[in-house]
Enzyme design. Structure first.
Site, PDB file in Angstrom:
ATOM      1  N   HIS A   1      21.596  -8.326  -2.047  1.00  0.00           N
ATOM      2  CA  HIS A   1      20.620  -8.363  -1.303  1.00  0.00           C
ATOM      3  C   HIS A   1      20.728  -7.262  -0.308  1.00  0.00           C
ATOM      4  O   HIS A   1      20.048  -7.208   1.022  1.00  0.00           O
ATOM      5  CB  HIS A   1      20.186  -9.723  -0.378  1.00  0.00           C
TER       6      HIS A   1
ATOM      7  N   LYS B   1     -15.914  15.654 -14.696  1.00  0.00           N
ATOM      8  CA  LYS B   1     -17.092  15.425 -14.015  1.00  0.00           C
ATOM      9  C   LYS B   1     -18.397  15.044 -14.665  1.00  0.00           C
ATOM     10  O   LYS B   1     -19.346  14.256 -14.265  1.00  0.00           O
ATOM     11  CB  LYS B   1     -17.646  16.724 -13.186  1.00  0.00           C
TER      12      LYS B   1
END
Length: 491
Positions: A251, A112
């Site tokens: 596929h 922070k």
């Protein structure tokens, strides 16, 4: 650059033994470590020194009045929660004791206040920070910010891992109101589904038996996005079978599936099921690949082969092809444990469901709805075809005979097209074959097309308000039909 090191008990002892000057954290806080080390850094003398904004005069005056020194670097390795739960038969109490409290709190405080504090949570970043200190005498703001971001990613991952593990200890926990998932990066991929899309491969932290993330690559270039997706689908289908079986996928759809007494026979049947589509496809097998099978695989271009093991001669043969990817997955037949979720990203949200691990509700609940009953051989093929169609894109149809897929009709917008496509691909072998449909027939047209082709038996979920029309059509043509009572859409 002069640095004073403040550390907690174990690390402080290690540094001192190495001859490195160190200040024990209890000397800074004026309070001893307590509760078996559970409380060490949770003290204003530490957190104020980290969180004070250096440009804020009031902050600095308060530090001075309280006799607190600013802390410029925070370097922490959290308790090894992940390593603990990865151990076999770990007890809940041990896992709990390896949840770090002070570490994440201190890391978040430092992140922070990244403008003034350099925070490091990954040892891989030590050299980068030391390099900047040696070269510039300080760490750049850009680097501090990146390190702070990494901290929040790390602590979020840490907490999500804890929450996920603890949730699994609850019987029938269901889906949480707040869902946070965490994954670890495996590798960058060359691209996604298409070359203009960037892509990355992540894996779950806890190993999932039988999953592609546990495979060892023995040969070939890195897997692509489509390779991973298609191979995962092939493995899902392969897990349905116990006897020697080969699944070929192209596929995202199966193009050849076969079971036989040996893996060589299974491969030959899978190849013969669709010798055109298998070219450039993916082949997975649930038995060791021998030299004879490897020689047949090498006769065409195959992208990937996955098996639990390979004979030395088989590996030597397969490696003659430079571009083939050879993967070994020892527990290839392992079924996913209960509680595994299937997730799918949609724009702005996430769909989550239980994995479709069921094949049938119960064999005893299969319902013959026609006058003709299937023979034992037909019943074997019906179950075989049902396994195949379960892993075929909807609307999906699978035709099979003698434990060999013949024609597969995947992903059509209406069922009759899928039936016609599967029949056309089956060729002359279609006569006497069986047909599986992933969902019910709302009209008798599919039965009529199947009868015209010579299909002898059909398996489908049933459940349409017009089921009787399909049943009547089967009775007219002498086709056996079974209702499973379970649907297997795959979108």
């Amino acid at each position: 650059m002069e640095v004073e090191i403040v550390s907690t008990g174990g690390t402080a002892k290690t540094l001192a033994e190495a001859g490195i000057p160190v200040i024990n954290v209890s000397d800074v806080t004026g309070f001893p470590e307590c509760l078996d080390g559970r409380v060490k850094t949770l003290h204003p003398a530490i957190h104020a020194g980290v969180l004070a904004i250096r440009k804020n005069e009031q902050h600095m005056r308060q530090l001075k009045s309280l006799g607190i020194q600013p802390i410029d670097f925070v370097v922490i390795n959290l308790y090894p929660f992940k390593q603990t739960i990865l151990k076999g038969n770990v007890q809940l109490e041990e896992a709990i004791e390896n949840i770090d409290i002070g570490g994440p709190t201190l890391l978040r405080a430092a992140a922070k206040n990244y403008q003034d504090v350099t925070v490091i949570v990954d040892p891989a970043d030590y050299s980068m920070v030391l390099g900047e200190l040696a070269k510039y005498g300080e760490v750049s703001q850009e680097t501090k910010f990146k390190l702070a971001v990494k901290v929040f990613e790390h602590t979020a991952h840490y907490d999500a891992l804890i929450a996920g593990y603890l949730r699994k200890q609850i019987k029938d926990a269901g889906f949480p109101e707040l869902l946070t998932l965490t994954y670890e990066k495996v590798q960058d991929l060359r691209y996604g589904e298409n070359p203009h899309q960037k892509a990355v491969f992540y894996r779950e932290v806890l190993p999932v038996p039988g999953s592609l993330t546990g495979a060892k690559q023995l040969h070939g270039k890195e897997l692509s996005f489509n390779n991973i997706s298609d191979t995962n689908g092939a493995l899902d289908l392969l897990r349905e079978f116990d006897e020697p079986t080969v699944v070929a996928v192209k596929h995202a759809n199966p193009c050849g599936v076969a079971s036989a007494p040996t893996i060589y026979e299974a491969y030959m049947k899978a190849y013969e099921a669709d010798p055109i589509s298998i070219f450039g496809g993916i082949v997975v097998a649930n038995r060791e690949i021998d030299a004879q099978t490897a020689a047949e695989i090498n006769k065409i271009f195959i992208e990937i082969v996955v098996a639990p093991s390979y004979t030395d001669e088989a590996l030597e043969i397969l490696k003659r092809k430079k571009n083939i990817r050879i993967l070994q997955l020892e527990d290839i037949s392992a079924r996913p444990p209960k509680g595994i979720w299937d997730t799918r990203k949609v724009l702005g949200g996430l769909l989550v469901q239980d994995m479709d691990t069921e094949l049938l509700p119960d064999m005893s609940q299969l319902k013959v709805v026609t006058e003709k009953k299937p023979t034992d051989a037909e019943m074997e093929d019906l179950i075989f075809a049902w396994k195949v169609v379960k892993h075929t894109r909807s609307n999906g149809i699978a035709i099979a005979k003698n434990k060999q897929s013949l024609g597969i009709g995947p992903g059509q917008v209406n069922r009759i097209w899928a039936v016609e496509q599967a029949i056309q691909r089956s060729g002359d072998k279609v006569k006497g074959a069986v047909l599986a449909s992933d969902a019910f027939f709302p009209f008798p047209d599919c039965v009529e097309a199947a009868a015209k082709a010579g299909i002898s038996a059909i398996i489908q979920p049933g459940g349409s308000i017009r089921d009787q029309e399909s049943i009547d059509a089967c009775n007219r043509y002498g086709i056996a039909m079974i209702f499973t009572g379970m649907r297997h859409f795959k979108h």
